[in-house]
Design a protein around this motif. Structure first.
Motif, PDB file in Angstrom:
ATOM      1  N   ALA A  10       3.685   5.294  -5.504  1.00 32.20           N
ATOM      2  CA  ALA A  10       3.908   3.947  -4.971  1.00 32.20           C
ATOM      3  C   ALA A  10       5.381   3.565  -5.070  1.00 32.20           C
ATOM      4  O   ALA A  10       5.718   2.384  -5.159  1.00 32.20           O
ATOM      5  CB  ALA A  10       3.033   2.934  -5.715  1.00 32.20           C
ATOM      6  N   SER A  11       6.258   4.571  -5.028  1.00 29.71           N
ATOM      7  CA  SER A  11       7.693   4.305  -5.090  1.00 29.71           C
ATOM      8  C   SER A  11       8.172   3.743  -3.756  1.00 29.71           C
ATOM      9  O   SER A  11       7.421   3.698  -2.765  1.00 29.71           O
ATOM     10  CB  SER A  11       8.454   5.588  -5.400  1.00 29.71           C
ATOM     11  OG  SER A  11       8.394   6.467  -4.292  1.00 29.71           O
ATOM     12  N   ALA A  17       4.691   5.070   4.363  1.00 33.44           N
ATOM     13  CA  ALA A  17       3.380   5.689   4.565  1.00 33.44           C
ATOM     14  C   ALA A  17       2.259   4.714   4.204  1.00 33.44           C
ATOM     15  O   ALA A  17       1.223   4.656   4.882  1.00 33.44           O
ATOM     16  CB  ALA A  17       3.265   6.964   3.732  1.00 33.44           C
ATOM     17  N   ILE A  18       2.458   3.948   3.139  1.00 35.77           N
ATOM     18  CA  ILE A  18       1.467   2.946   2.730  1.00 35.77           C
ATOM     19  C   ILE A  18       1.287   1.914   3.836  1.00 35.77           C
ATOM     20  O   ILE A  18       0.158   1.547   4.211  1.00 35.77           O
ATOM     21  CB  ILE A  18       1.896   2.264   1.414  1.00 35.77           C
ATOM     22  CG1 ILE A  18       1.990   3.291   0.284  1.00 35.77           C
ATOM     23  CG2 ILE A  18       0.920   1.151   1.037  1.00 35.77           C
ATOM     24  CD1 ILE A  18       2.700   2.774  -0.961  1.00 35.77           C
ATOM     25  N   GLN A  19       2.397   1.438   4.380  1.00 32.93           N
ATOM     26  CA  GLN A  19       2.342   0.434   5.443  1.00 32.93           C
ATOM     27  C   GLN A  19       1.626   0.971   6.679  1.00 32.93           C
ATOM     28  O   GLN A  19       0.835   0.261   7.310  1.00 32.93           O
ATOM     29  CB  GLN A  19       3.755  -0.033   5.796  1.00 32.93           C
ATOM     30  CG  GLN A  19       4.431  -0.840   4.693  1.00 32.93           C
ATOM     31  CD  GLN A  19       5.896  -1.113   4.978  1.00 32.93           C
ATOM     32  OE1 GLN A  19       6.586  -0.307   5.604  1.00 32.93           O
ATOM     33  NE2 GLN A  19       6.394  -2.251   4.499  1.00 32.93           N
ATOM     34  N   ILE A  29      -5.885   2.822  -1.778  1.00 35.72           N
ATOM     35  CA  ILE A  29      -6.009   3.051  -3.212  1.00 35.72           C
ATOM     36  C   ILE A  29      -4.705   3.721  -3.657  1.00 35.72           C
ATOM     37  O   ILE A  29      -4.445   4.878  -3.323  1.00 35.72           O
ATOM     38  CB  ILE A  29      -7.204   3.967  -3.538  1.00 35.72           C
ATOM     39  CG1 ILE A  29      -8.487   3.387  -2.933  1.00 35.72           C
ATOM     40  CG2 ILE A  29      -7.343   4.175  -5.039  1.00 35.72           C
ATOM     41  CD1 ILE A  29      -9.613   4.395  -2.806  1.00 35.72           C
ATOM     42  N   LEU A  30      -3.875   2.988  -4.392  1.00 35.48           N
ATOM     43  CA  LEU A  30      -2.563   3.500  -4.779  1.00 35.48           C
ATOM     44  C   LEU A  30      -2.569   3.985  -6.223  1.00 35.48           C
ATOM     45  O   LEU A  30      -3.110   3.317  -7.107  1.00 35.48           O
ATOM     46  CB  LEU A  30      -1.492   2.422  -4.630  1.00 35.48           C
ATOM     47  CG  LEU A  30      -0.880   2.211  -3.239  1.00 35.48           C
ATOM     48  CD1 LEU A  30       0.268   1.215  -3.320  1.00 35.48           C
ATOM     49  CD2 LEU A  30      -0.383   3.517  -2.663  1.00 35.48           C
ATOM     50  N   VAL A  31      -1.931   5.136  -6.437  1.00 37.45           N
ATOM     51  CA  VAL A  31      -1.860   5.751  -7.764  1.00 37.45           C
ATOM     52  C   VAL A  31      -0.397   5.941  -8.143  1.00 37.45           C
ATOM     53  O   VAL A  31       0.372   6.548  -7.395  1.00 37.45           O
ATOM     54  CB  VAL A  31      -2.578   7.115  -7.779  1.00 37.45           C
ATOM     55  CG1 VAL A  31      -2.528   7.731  -9.172  1.00 37.45           C
ATOM     56  CG2 VAL A  31      -4.025   6.975  -7.307  1.00 37.45           C
ATOM     57  N   ASP A  32      -0.005   5.431  -9.307  1.00 36.45           N
ATOM     58  CA  ASP A  32       1.349   5.638  -9.815  1.00 36.45           C
ATOM     59  C   ASP A  32       1.342   5.338 -11.308  1.00 36.45           C
ATOM     60  O   ASP A  32       0.621   4.437 -11.762  1.00 36.45           O
ATOM     61  CB  ASP A  32       2.347   4.725  -9.094  1.00 36.45           C
ATOM     62  CG  ASP A  32       3.784   5.224  -9.215  1.00 36.45           C
ATOM     63  OD1 ASP A  32       4.355   5.625  -8.185  1.00 36.45           O
ATOM     64  OD2 ASP A  32       4.342   5.206 -10.333  1.00 36.45           O
ATOM     65  N   PHE A  40       2.946  -1.144  -5.184  1.00 36.91           N
ATOM     66  CA  PHE A  40       1.667  -1.674  -5.675  1.00 36.91           C
ATOM     67  C   PHE A  40       1.239  -2.997  -5.038  1.00 36.91           C
ATOM     68  O   PHE A  40       0.032  -3.227  -4.848  1.00 36.91           O
ATOM     69  CB  PHE A  40       1.690  -1.805  -7.194  1.00 36.91           C
ATOM     70  CG  PHE A  40       1.184  -0.568  -7.912  1.00 36.91           C
ATOM     71  CD1 PHE A  40       0.165   0.210  -7.377  1.00 36.91           C
ATOM     72  CD2 PHE A  40       1.723  -0.190  -9.142  1.00 36.91           C
ATOM     73  CE1 PHE A  40      -0.300   1.344  -8.038  1.00 36.91           C
ATOM     74  CE2 PHE A  40       1.253   0.935  -9.808  1.00 36.91           C
ATOM     75  CZ  PHE A  40       0.237   1.702  -9.250  1.00 36.91           C
ATOM     76  N   PRO A  41       2.153  -3.910  -4.695  1.00 34.91           N
ATOM     77  CA  PRO A  41       1.702  -5.148  -4.040  1.00 34.91           C
ATOM     78  C   PRO A  41       0.961  -4.909  -2.719  1.00 34.91           C
ATOM     79  O   PRO A  41       0.224  -5.795  -2.250  1.00 34.91           O
ATOM     80  CB  PRO A  41       3.016  -5.913  -3.808  1.00 34.91           C
ATOM     81  CG  PRO A  41       3.908  -5.445  -4.903  1.00 34.91           C
ATOM     82  CD  PRO A  41       3.579  -3.978  -5.059  1.00 34.91           C
ATOM     83  N   LEU A  42       1.117  -3.732  -2.118  1.00 37.66           N
ATOM     84  CA  LEU A  42       0.439  -3.417  -0.863  1.00 37.66           C
ATOM     85  C   LEU A  42      -0.951  -2.820  -1.088  1.00 37.66           C
ATOM     86  O   LEU A  42      -1.690  -2.597  -0.127  1.00 37.66           O
ATOM     87  CB  LEU A  42       1.285  -2.426  -0.050  1.00 37.66           C
ATOM     88  CG  LEU A  42       2.679  -2.906   0.366  1.00 37.66           C
ATOM     89  CD1 LEU A  42       3.474  -1.755   0.992  1.00 37.66           C
ATOM     90  CD2 LEU A  42       2.571  -4.058   1.348  1.00 37.66           C
ATOM     91  N   ALA A  43      -1.303  -2.559  -2.333  1.00 35.17           N
ATOM     92  CA  ALA A  43      -2.550  -1.857  -2.636  1.00 35.17           C
ATOM     93  C   ALA A  43      -3.763  -2.782  -2.584  1.00 35.17           C
ATOM     94  O   ALA A  43      -3.686  -3.959  -2.942  1.00 35.17           O
ATOM     95  CB  ALA A  43      -2.456  -1.215  -4.017  1.00 35.17           C
TER      96      ALA A  43
END
Length: 418
Positions: A10-11, A17-19, A29-32, A40-43
């Protein structure tokens, strides 16, 4: 039912890619391991777990049942994604066995050698005595680096001709070898080993020549080369990337040879679907593989430089591909793009001054500072030591590069000794 995508990392480099996954309607589902990771705010689901902990990530995947597990720009999580997808019974785009060859340099070298891909001479060493023997076999002039890490961490040029481990003119012949300075060599060994996740260290032939990376995407076993990137590295003994420019300004015949070697390497690691980032040195005997990664290029190469220079959205394409959707890798234009990183000397940052005129530079796309007054700087031994960056675009790679270099002159870092 809404589909789920587990993204490892989630860097800031993973955010594009998350967006894109969110745009496609996936539950994210974010892993970090970093609970304050900027993505993480996008998770939809936030999991504070190391992306290298394969068993824990698998356990979480059993709980949340993602449709697919991916990563974007990080090497280590490539293995985790392959491992978890296999354990979940999903057809892997890269098997776990093959993921080792795309992330661990000793496995990588062995696989490339088996498939006749041009590479430097190399030795995987497990202790200091093995390193001394390898350095002797390589005539005392070689690269020592971790077998399992990235970002130039733990990478050092060893030259036993110059009082043990100091850099020398790479164009000179290797002659008049002196006795290895054990203390200095051991210091280098411990430095590289401390940066190797599996404790294995590589000793490799030092290759001279222009360095590039090749940004590619493989779909159903067929690889498309999107562009070739010129790379700019700090002088020895450390090799930290301080800039990238697209497209490469190398002659066409050399770029043809680079593409051929790249396709050989991608085939050797058996990538079926997904991006790849291949680093190559153009030696006197032709292009040789430095490393190949089954992921997007970091340092904003694929997220920002590729769209500026070609119009191709490689980040979006990688997410679409993971989701089983069609991708479009057709270049829309031929322009130039460049990124230059800000480096500093060892010490404490006294102040940072950005001249206001920087905003008026035509072609400047972005500039970002990572550090602030009071931060301690260790010099530039790895990518973590860089202070920030500027990104520029232009009609050509040269024009974009000139703008980026000019922008650096508007950023002044005042240092004081610790």
């Amino acid at each position: 039912m809404q589909k789920k995508m587990m993204i490892l990392g989630a860097s800031a480099l993973q955010i594009p890619a998350i967006q894109k996954a969110k745009e496609l309607g996936f539950q994210i589902i974010l892993v970090d391991y970093d609970e304050n990771a900027p993505g993480f705010p996008l998770a939809d689901v936030k999991l504070v777990v190391s992306t290298l902990d394969q068993e824990e990530v698998y356990r979480q995947a059993l709980i949340y049942q993602p449709d697919v597990v991916i990563t974007s720009t990080s090497d280590g999580p490539v293995r985790t994604a392959a491992y978890v997808n296999e354990r979940l019974g999903k057809t892997p785009d890269l098997s776990y066995e093959d993921s080792l060859c795309a992330t661990i340099k000793s496995y990588m070298r062995d696989r490339l050698k088996e498939n006749g891909v041009p590479i430097p001479a190399y030795y995987a060493v497990h202790d200091f005595e093995e390193l001394k023997k390898a350095v002797g076999e390589l005539k005392g002039y070689c690269i020592v680096k971790p077998a399992d890490n990235a970002g130039s961490r733990g990478v050092v040029l060893v030259d036993v001709r110059n009082s043990g481990g100091q850099a020398a003119d790479s164009k000179k012949e290797v002659t008049d070898l002196i006795e290895i300075d054990n203390d200095k060599l051991k210091e280098i060994y411990e430095y590289s080993k401390s940066n190797s996740r599996n404790g294995i260290v590589m000793a490799e032939e030092f290759m001279t020549g222009a360095e590039v990376s090749v940004e590619s995407m493989t779909v159903n076993g067929e690889t498309t080369i999107v562009t070739i990137t010129d790379k700019f590295i700090t002088p020895p003994p450390y090799f930290v990337e301080l800039g990238h420019s697209q497209p490469s300004e190398l002659p066409e015949d050399i770029k043809t040879a680079i593409r051929k070697v790249t396709l050989q390497a991608v085939k050797a690691i058996r990538l079926q679907n997904g991006p790849s980032h291949t680093e190559i040195k153009v030696t006197e005997s032709g292009p040789k593989i430095v490393e190949i990664a089954a992921r997007l290029g970091g340092d904003f190469i694929t997220s920002k430089l590729v769209p500026l220079s070609t119009g191709v959205d490689m980040v979006g394409s990688s997410v679409l591909l993971a989701a089983g959707e069609k991708t479009d890798l057709t270049s829309r234009w031929e322009r130039g793009s460049a990124i230059r990183f800000i480096s500093g000397i060892p010490g404490i940052i006294k102040r940072i001054v950005v001249v206001e005129d920087i905003h008026a530079l035509e072609g400047l796309e972005e500039f970002v500072l990572y550090k602030k007054a009071g931060d301690v700087i260790n010099g530039t031994k790895s990518s973590n030591d860089r202070l920030g960056y500027v990104i520029a675009s232009g009609k050509t790679a040269r024009e974009a590069t000139d703008t980026a270099i000019k922008a650096l002159k508007f950023i002044h870092i005042d240092m004081e000794e610790e």
